[in-house]
Structures are given as C-alpha cells and as structure tokens.
Design an enzyme around this catalytic site. Structure first.
Site, mmCIF file in Angstrom:
data_model
loop_
_atom_site.group_PDB
_atom_site.id
_atom_site.type_symbol
_atom_site.label_atom_id
_atom_site.label_comp_id
_atom_site.label_asym_id
_atom_site.label_seq_id
_atom_site.Cartn_x
_atom_site.Cartn_y
_atom_site.Cartn_z
ATOM 1 N N ASP A 1 -45.463 -18.422 -0.619
ATOM 2 C CA ASP A 1 -45.868 -18.240 -2.009
ATOM 3 C C ASP A 1 -45.473 -19.473 -2.819
ATOM 4 O O ASP A 1 -44.523 -20.178 -2.486
ATOM 5 C CB ASP A 1 -45.287 -16.959 -2.609
ATOM 6 C CG ASP A 1 -43.852 -16.684 -2.178
ATOM 7 O OD1 ASP A 1 -43.213 -17.592 -1.605
ATOM 8 O OD2 ASP A 1 -43.373 -15.566 -2.414
ATOM 9 N N GLU B 1 -45.290 -13.469 -7.986
ATOM 10 C CA GLU B 1 -44.325 -12.873 -8.903
ATOM 11 C C GLU B 1 -44.914 -11.833 -9.845
ATOM 12 O O GLU B 1 -44.238 -10.878 -10.197
ATOM 13 C CB GLU B 1 -43.636 -13.968 -9.731
ATOM 14 C CG GLU B 1 -42.698 -14.862 -8.931
ATOM 15 C CD GLU B 1 -41.452 -14.149 -8.436
ATOM 16 O OE1 GLU B 1 -41.244 -12.979 -8.809
ATOM 17 O OE2 GLU B 1 -40.698 -14.754 -7.662
#
Length: 384
Positions: free
Chosen positions: A74, A133
C-alpha cells in the site's frame, strides 16, 4: 547488483519525505514509476490503471510458470503532522507515513529491482495499491476487475510493519490475523432549550449517555468471549455552552471483530439498541455503519502453513507465531477473492502505528526483504 540495505533505506527515506493521502498519491506514483522504468526488462510489464490512476502493477513473466504469485504494497499516508525531527521527515505539512507504508513500498521496490535481474520461475505480480487508510483501495481494485485474466494472482502476499516486534522479525499465523472493522456514526436529534427547563425539551446529552453505556454491552453480553470484539466510541460532540440543552449530539467510533459473522452480529445489535433508545426517549436517532471494505484478514490455512514451513527451515530468519490483532486492513477484502497471507515485519519502535513520532528501525529493511524474496523463490520452486 544485489539489492542492499542502502538501496532500501534510500527508497524508504525518499518516499517518507513525500507522503500523500488516499487517491492523491501522485508524487509517490511518479517516484515509483521512474524507479521501476529504470529497471525495465523484456520480461517485465508495467500496467497503469485509468480508473485508479495512482495504482500500478508490475508483472514478471516466468521462465516456466505454473502459477502467478502476487505481492501487494500500500502507498498512501495519514493526515498526521510528523514530530520525529528526522532529516528526511515529511515535506508535506499535516501528512505523514505514520503507518509504515514507506517501508512496504521500499520492500516492493526491492522485489522489482531484484526480479528485473533474476527472472522468476513463475509469474510474479507486484501491486502498488493506493488508498488503504481511508478509501478502501483494495476493494476498489477488486471491484474494477484489476486482477482478472492474465493479471490474476493465484495467491497474494503482503507485509505490514509492527513496532512491537524486534527489527527484522517476521510473524504470522494460519488463520485470521487482523480484525474486520465497521465505522460507526450516530446523530441524536433531541429538542434543545434552556437548561433550567429540561422537562420542556428532549436532552440529547442524557440520551447519548444512556446509549453509550448500552453500546458497551454489545461485546460483554452479545459476543462469545472466546471470539471477542470491540465497540469503541472515540468522539462525542454536542452543545456550545453550559446553560443550553443542545438539539443534537454526534457520536463516532469503531466496531471490530475477528470474523465477518461476528461483525455482522455486532452491527445488527447496535442498530437494535439505537432503535430501542430512540423509541424509549421519543426522539430520532440516525445511525451509519460502514462495513464491507475492511473485512477480517483471513490467511489461507494451506498457504500460511506452507509459509510457516519455510520459516521453520530457515534458522537465519527471525520468526515468531503471531496472535490475532484488532488492527484493520483492506487486504482482507482482497483475500476474500484471492487466497493469500499477510505477515508482520518487526520495526522496533516505542511509538505505535499512526503516532506522529513513529520512527521505524531501518535495520528491519534488509532482513525483511531477503526473507520475502527468498520465500517467493522457494514457493516457486515447489511446482504446482
């Protein structure tokens, strides 16, 4: 040239300087792309995604493929003002790699660099994922069909840094590693007025107190204690002065469970409690529960046991079996569609993930990379 510690530290520090929020990781994407293009080979394909412009996939065609192995990193950061004093701290005010995604990317770049010089036996896809997130980038990728056809990994792996583990120590388990999460928001609509005449209104502050206490019974009275769960309210907002009853109170929090069924049961019970409190107090209460993107990270038992077997064979790799954690991660959504395993990588810091003072121990980078690279090559050597 082999990937060395200085390479990984450079990638991590460069990326640490330019943190960007979910779906706005354009500088990060440019940095990654420039690095990867510098290693371009005839057996590497770089794919960008029009509908998800900060995402990127890199595919290595294997020499004798029997499977496609995927690795995901990520790339987004958090709305946190960094307070580390590092010479390479964030240059973007109010944004920080406070969850270690700079570490995740540096390991992924190391893999791309290494396999550009050592063509793998099986196909390998390295996926740089935006928006872990807050915008559910894993779900977006799956729903867009990014992993269909020749871009479909047969198995997916990912790493998350863990400050509580010694630098370079890897950790996972055969089962659920991270919890599934639901984000909770509640708006209580009462009737405000003078605080001296509460009988003429409907006090949302008192109602909120009743509701908060009842919500704490969800885990203690509705969830099997062996399974566990969390209902935490982290925000309450209502009123503006001492002698006025407000019209509304806003509550916000998080709900977590180690199983999807457990999460569904908890969210259903929360809705029932809210409806009951609204009826008992003759007020309107709106509740919003966002679920479906941050599902439990359920490691595939066969793949996890295979990885554990590799770790047992390698005495040079520091490893300890993990315990389930209430951490949320949208890799869980990907693992609902493609079997795989997530691991912790210890980065040895006294500050927690999401802390403005998080400063990972870079001694974790090289052993983390080597273990990951060696496992991928070992996995590919196993055949079908």
């Amino acid at each position: 040239m082999p990937v060395n510690e200085e390479d990984l530290k450079t990638y991590r520090r460069d990326l640490h300087k330019i943190p960007e929020l979910a779906l706005a990781e354009f500088k990060t994407h440019r940095y990654l792309l420039e690095k990867i293009q510098s290693w371009q080979t005839n057996f590497m394909t770089i794919r960008q995604v029009e509908e998800l412009p900060t995402a990127m996939l890199v595919k290595f065609s294997g020499t004798d493929p029997s499977r496609t192995v995927g690795y995901r990193a990520d790339i987004d950061a958090l709305p946190v003002t960094e307070d580390t004093g590092l010479p390479f701290e964030s240059t973007h005010k109010g944004v920080m790699h406070a969850c270690g995604h700079d570490v995740h990317m540096s390991l992924a770049l190391g893999l791309v660099q290494y396999f550009s010089e050592h063509q793998p036996k099986d196909n390998l896809i390295v996926f740089f994922q935006p928006a872990e997130e807050s915008k559910s980038g894993g779900k977006l990728a799956v729903d867009l069909g990014i992993f269909e056809g020749e871009w479909h990994p047969d198995e997916f792996y990912g790493i998350h840094d863990q400050p509580n583990l010694p630098a370079g120590t890897l950790s996972t388990l055969a089962g659920t590693l991270f919890a599934g999460t639901a984000e909770l928001e509640i708006d209580i609509h009462g009737q405000g007025g003078h605080a001296a005449y509460p009988h003429l209104g409907k006090d949302p502050i008192v109602i909120s107190a009743e509701l908060i206490m009842l919500l704490q019974t969800v885990v203690s009275r509705d969830v099997d204690p062996i399974e566990g769960g969390v209902v935490s309210l982290g925000m309450i907002s209502g009123g503006f002065t001492n002698n006025v009853i407000p019209d509304t109170v806003h509550l916000a929090g998080t709900v977590r469970s180690m199983t999807k069924d457990g999460l569904d049961k908890m969210t259903t019970r929360i809705r029932q409690i809210v409806e009951g409190v609204a009826l008992a107090n003759d007020v309107k209460i709106n509740v919003r529960l966002e679920t479906g993107s941050y599902l439990p990270v359920e490691n595939n038992p066969d793949l996890a046991n295979n990885l554990l077997s590799f770790m047992e064979q390698r005495q040079d790799i520091a490893f300890e079996e993990a315990k389930p954690a209430m951490t949320g991660e949208d890799f869980g959504y990907i693992l609902q569609h493609i079997p795989g395993v997530m691991l912790w990588l210890g980065v040895n810091d006294n500050h927690s993930l999401h802390s403005a003072k998080l400063n990972i121990d870079e001694a974790a980078l090289l052993p983390g990379f080597n273990a990951l690279k060696d496992f991928i090559e070992w996995r590919m050597s196993q055949g079908e």
